[in-house]
Design a protein around this motif. Structure first.
Motif, PDB file in Angstrom:
ATOM      1  N   GLY A  71      24.775  45.170 -16.613  1.00 28.83           N
ATOM      2  CA  GLY A  71      23.796  44.723 -17.472  1.00 28.83           C
ATOM      3  C   GLY A  71      23.791  43.111 -17.182  1.00 28.83           C
ATOM      4  O   GLY A  71      22.414  42.511 -17.057  1.00 28.83           O
ATOM      5  N   ARG A  72      24.776  42.377 -16.773  1.00 33.09           N
ATOM      6  CA  ARG A  72      24.736  41.134 -16.549  1.00 33.09           C
ATOM      7  C   ARG A  72      23.906  40.997 -15.082  1.00 33.09           C
ATOM      8  O   ARG A  72      23.341  39.768 -14.866  1.00 33.09           O
ATOM      9  N   ILE A  73      24.019  41.866 -13.860  1.00 33.52           N
ATOM     10  CA  ILE A  73      23.450  41.432 -12.852  1.00 33.52           C
ATOM     11  C   ILE A  73      21.896  41.774 -13.080  1.00 33.52           C
ATOM     12  O   ILE A  73      20.918  41.014 -12.716  1.00 33.52           O
ATOM     13  N   VAL A  74      21.564  42.731 -14.028  1.00 34.39           N
ATOM     14  CA  VAL A  74      20.004  43.081 -14.178  1.00 34.39           C
ATOM     15  C   VAL A  74      19.630  41.775 -14.878  1.00 34.39           C
ATOM     16  O   VAL A  74      18.421  41.368 -14.609  1.00 34.39           O
ATOM     17  N   ARG A  75      20.368  41.153 -15.864  1.00 38.50           N
ATOM     18  CA  ARG A  75      19.695  39.948 -16.591  1.00 38.50           C
ATOM     19  C   ARG A  75      19.766  38.777 -15.572  1.00 38.50           C
ATOM     20  O   ARG A  75      18.647  38.257 -15.868  1.00 38.50           O
ATOM     21  N   HIS A  76      20.724  38.670 -14.664  1.00 36.71           N
ATOM     22  CA  HIS A  76      20.587  37.500 -13.793  1.00 36.71           C
ATOM     23  C   HIS A  76      19.152  37.802 -12.688  1.00 36.71           C
ATOM     24  O   HIS A  76      18.543  36.813 -12.684  1.00 36.71           O
ATOM     25  N   VAL A  77      19.065  38.791 -12.394  1.00 40.99           N
ATOM     26  CA  VAL A  77      17.922  39.110 -11.505  1.00 40.99           C
ATOM     27  C   VAL A  77      16.592  38.932 -12.005  1.00 40.99           C
ATOM     28  O   VAL A  77      15.628  38.194 -11.644  1.00 40.99           O
ATOM     29  N   LEU A  78      16.478  39.356 -13.375  1.00 38.48           N
ATOM     30  CA  LEU A  78      15.406  38.986 -14.181  1.00 38.48           C
ATOM     31  C   LEU A  78      15.174  37.623 -14.491  1.00 38.48           C
ATOM     32  O   LEU A  78      13.995  37.091 -14.148  1.00 38.48           O
ATOM     33  N   ILE A  79      16.108  36.881 -14.791  1.00 38.03           N
ATOM     34  CA  ILE A  79      15.931  35.297 -15.102  1.00 38.03           C
ATOM     35  C   ILE A  79      15.716  34.760 -13.823  1.00 38.03           C
ATOM     36  O   ILE A  79      14.855  33.905 -13.852  1.00 38.03           O
ATOM     37  N   HIS A  80      16.183  34.990 -12.557  1.00 36.51           N
ATOM     38  CA  HIS A  80      15.914  34.309 -11.469  1.00 36.51           C
ATOM     39  C   HIS A  80      14.587  34.679 -10.723  1.00 36.51           C
ATOM     40  O   HIS A  80      13.778  33.846 -10.187  1.00 36.51           O
ATOM     41  N   GLU A  81      14.100  36.051 -10.797  1.00 36.87           N
ATOM     42  CA  GLU A  81      13.000  36.575 -10.260  1.00 36.87           C
ATOM     43  C   GLU A  81      11.696  35.433 -11.039  1.00 36.87           C
ATOM     44  O   GLU A  81      10.861  35.058 -10.294  1.00 36.87           O
ATOM     45  N   ILE A  82      11.915  35.873 -12.405  1.00 36.02           N
ATOM     46  CA  ILE A  82      10.781  34.751 -13.278  1.00 36.02           C
ATOM     47  C   ILE A  82      10.903  33.457 -13.271  1.00 36.02           C
ATOM     48  O   ILE A  82       9.907  32.908 -12.985  1.00 36.02           O
ATOM     49  N   GLY A  83      12.183  33.074 -13.158  1.00 37.57           N
ATOM     50  CA  GLY A  83      12.446  31.567 -13.028  1.00 37.57           C
ATOM     51  C   GLY A  83      11.718  30.900 -11.614  1.00 37.57           C
ATOM     52  O   GLY A  83      11.149  29.801 -11.848  1.00 37.57           O
ATOM     53  N   HIS A  84      12.216  31.503 -10.532  1.00 36.61           N
ATOM     54  CA  HIS A  84      11.906  31.022  -9.519  1.00 36.61           C
ATOM     55  C   HIS A  84      10.230  30.797  -9.453  1.00 36.61           C
ATOM     56  O   HIS A  84       9.911  30.090  -8.766  1.00 36.61           O
ATOM     57  N   HIS A  85       9.859  32.045  -9.666  1.00 37.12           N
ATOM     58  CA  HIS A  85       8.237  32.061  -9.888  1.00 37.12           C
ATOM     59  C   HIS A  85       7.540  30.856 -10.419  1.00 37.12           C
ATOM     60  O   HIS A  85       6.798  30.330 -10.003  1.00 37.12           O
ATOM     61  N   PHE A  86       8.212  30.536 -11.729  1.00 36.88           N
ATOM     62  CA  PHE A  86       7.789  29.454 -12.444  1.00 36.88           C
ATOM     63  C   PHE A  86       8.247  27.907 -12.175  1.00 36.88           C
ATOM     64  O   PHE A  86       7.915  26.862 -12.764  1.00 36.88           O
ATOM     65  N   GLY A  87       9.087  27.885 -11.207  1.00 35.47           N
ATOM     66  CA  GLY A  87       9.579  26.818 -10.527  1.00 35.47           C
ATOM     67  C   GLY A  87      10.721  26.034 -11.352  1.00 35.47           C
ATOM     68  O   GLY A  87      10.965  24.833 -11.114  1.00 35.47           O
ATOM     69  N   LEU A  88      11.515  26.790 -12.101  1.00 31.25           N
ATOM     70  CA  LEU A  88      12.301  26.248 -12.771  1.00 31.25           C
ATOM     71  C   LEU A  88      13.672  26.155 -11.858  1.00 31.25           C
ATOM     72  O   LEU A  88      13.809  26.873 -10.957  1.00 31.25           O
ATOM     73  N   SER A  89      14.137  25.184 -12.250  1.00 28.01           N
ATOM     74  CA  SER A  89      15.525  24.888 -11.385  1.00 28.01           C
ATOM     75  C   SER A  89      16.730  25.825 -11.443  1.00 28.01           C
ATOM     76  O   SER A  89      16.810  26.365 -12.531  1.00 28.01           O
ATOM     77  N   ASP A  90      17.484  25.829 -10.636  1.00 28.87           N
ATOM     78  CA  ASP A  90      19.035  26.612 -10.928  1.00 28.87           C
ATOM     79  C   ASP A  90      19.536  26.116 -12.140  1.00 28.87           C
ATOM     80  O   ASP A  90      20.038  27.054 -12.907  1.00 28.87           O
ATOM     81  N   ASP A  91      19.655  24.866 -12.452  1.00 26.97           N
ATOM     82  CA  ASP A  91      20.270  24.509 -13.959  1.00 26.97           C
ATOM     83  C   ASP A  91      19.536  24.824 -15.043  1.00 26.97           C
ATOM     84  O   ASP A  91      19.907  25.410 -15.995  1.00 26.97           O
ATOM     85  N   ASP A  92      18.236  25.035 -14.958  1.00 26.77           N
ATOM     86  CA  ASP A  92      17.267  25.473 -16.033  1.00 26.77           C
ATOM     87  C   ASP A  92      17.633  27.199 -15.949  1.00 26.77           C
ATOM     88  O   ASP A  92      17.954  27.500 -17.300  1.00 26.77           O
ATOM     89  N   MET A  93      17.787  27.865 -14.887  1.00 27.04           N
ATOM     90  CA  MET A  93      18.085  29.058 -15.046  1.00 27.04           C
ATOM     91  C   MET A  93      19.540  29.466 -15.668  1.00 27.04           C
ATOM     92  O   MET A  93      19.909  30.502 -16.341  1.00 27.04           O
ATOM     93  N   GLU A  94      20.517  28.429 -15.157  1.00 26.39           N
ATOM     94  CA  GLU A  94      21.949  28.552 -15.648  1.00 26.39           C
ATOM     95  C   GLU A  94      22.057  28.422 -17.009  1.00 26.39           C
ATOM     96  O   GLU A  94      22.735  29.201 -17.792  1.00 26.39           O
ATOM     97  N   ALA A  95      21.280  27.524 -17.479  1.00 24.04           N
ATOM     98  CA  ALA A  95      21.311  27.257 -19.255  1.00 24.04           C
ATOM     99  C   ALA A  95      20.665  28.516 -19.813  1.00 24.04           C
ATOM    100  O   ALA A  95      20.933  28.909 -20.925  1.00 24.04           O
TER     101      ALA A  95
END
Length: 131
Positions: free
Chosen positions: A102-126
């Protein structure tokens, strides 16, 4: 117990991804209103070529589409935003790490969406920390 354990099917992993997505912070989910989440075993050959992947196990997920901040009223009709999760690479990653599926799926969802919208790694970590 281990003799009855098995990897989730495509449908089970897709249901998990939808549940994980529903639990993400509302402001983050609003970035991709109407997003469709799909799970497939592997990326297509076209995706692998486009992403210059060396192996079908290199990609855990992919965002395809245009997010709300980038849309305009003058846009012509387009396909909906989609997040693809790739089951076999995710399961391979899961087998090699100490994280829950579940944590891995969550991480992948956040990062795929976040990178597409230009969020920083810090934003996605938050966002990931706001469990």
């Amino acid at each position: 117990m281990w003799t009855t354990a098995k990897a989730p099917s495509l449908a089970e992993m897709e249901a998990m991804a939808h549940e994980v997505f529903r639990r993400l912070p509302k402001g983050f989910r609003d970035l991709c209103e109407g997003v469709i989440i799909r799970v497939d075993d592997f990326p297509t050959d076209e995706v692998l070529d486009e992403m210059k992947a060396e192996s079908e196990f290199d990609l855990l997920g992919l965002f395809v589409g245009l997010g709300l901040p980038f849309r305009s009223n003058d846009d012509i009709a387009r396909l909906p935003n989609m997040v693809w999760l790739y089951r076999r690479p995710i399961l391979d990653y899961w087998a090699e790490h100490e994280e829950t599926l579940g944590r891995i799926v969550r991480h992948v969802l956040i990062h795929e969406i976040g990178h597409h919208f230009g969020l920083s790694d810090d934003d996605m970590e938050a966002i990931e920390a706001a469990d």
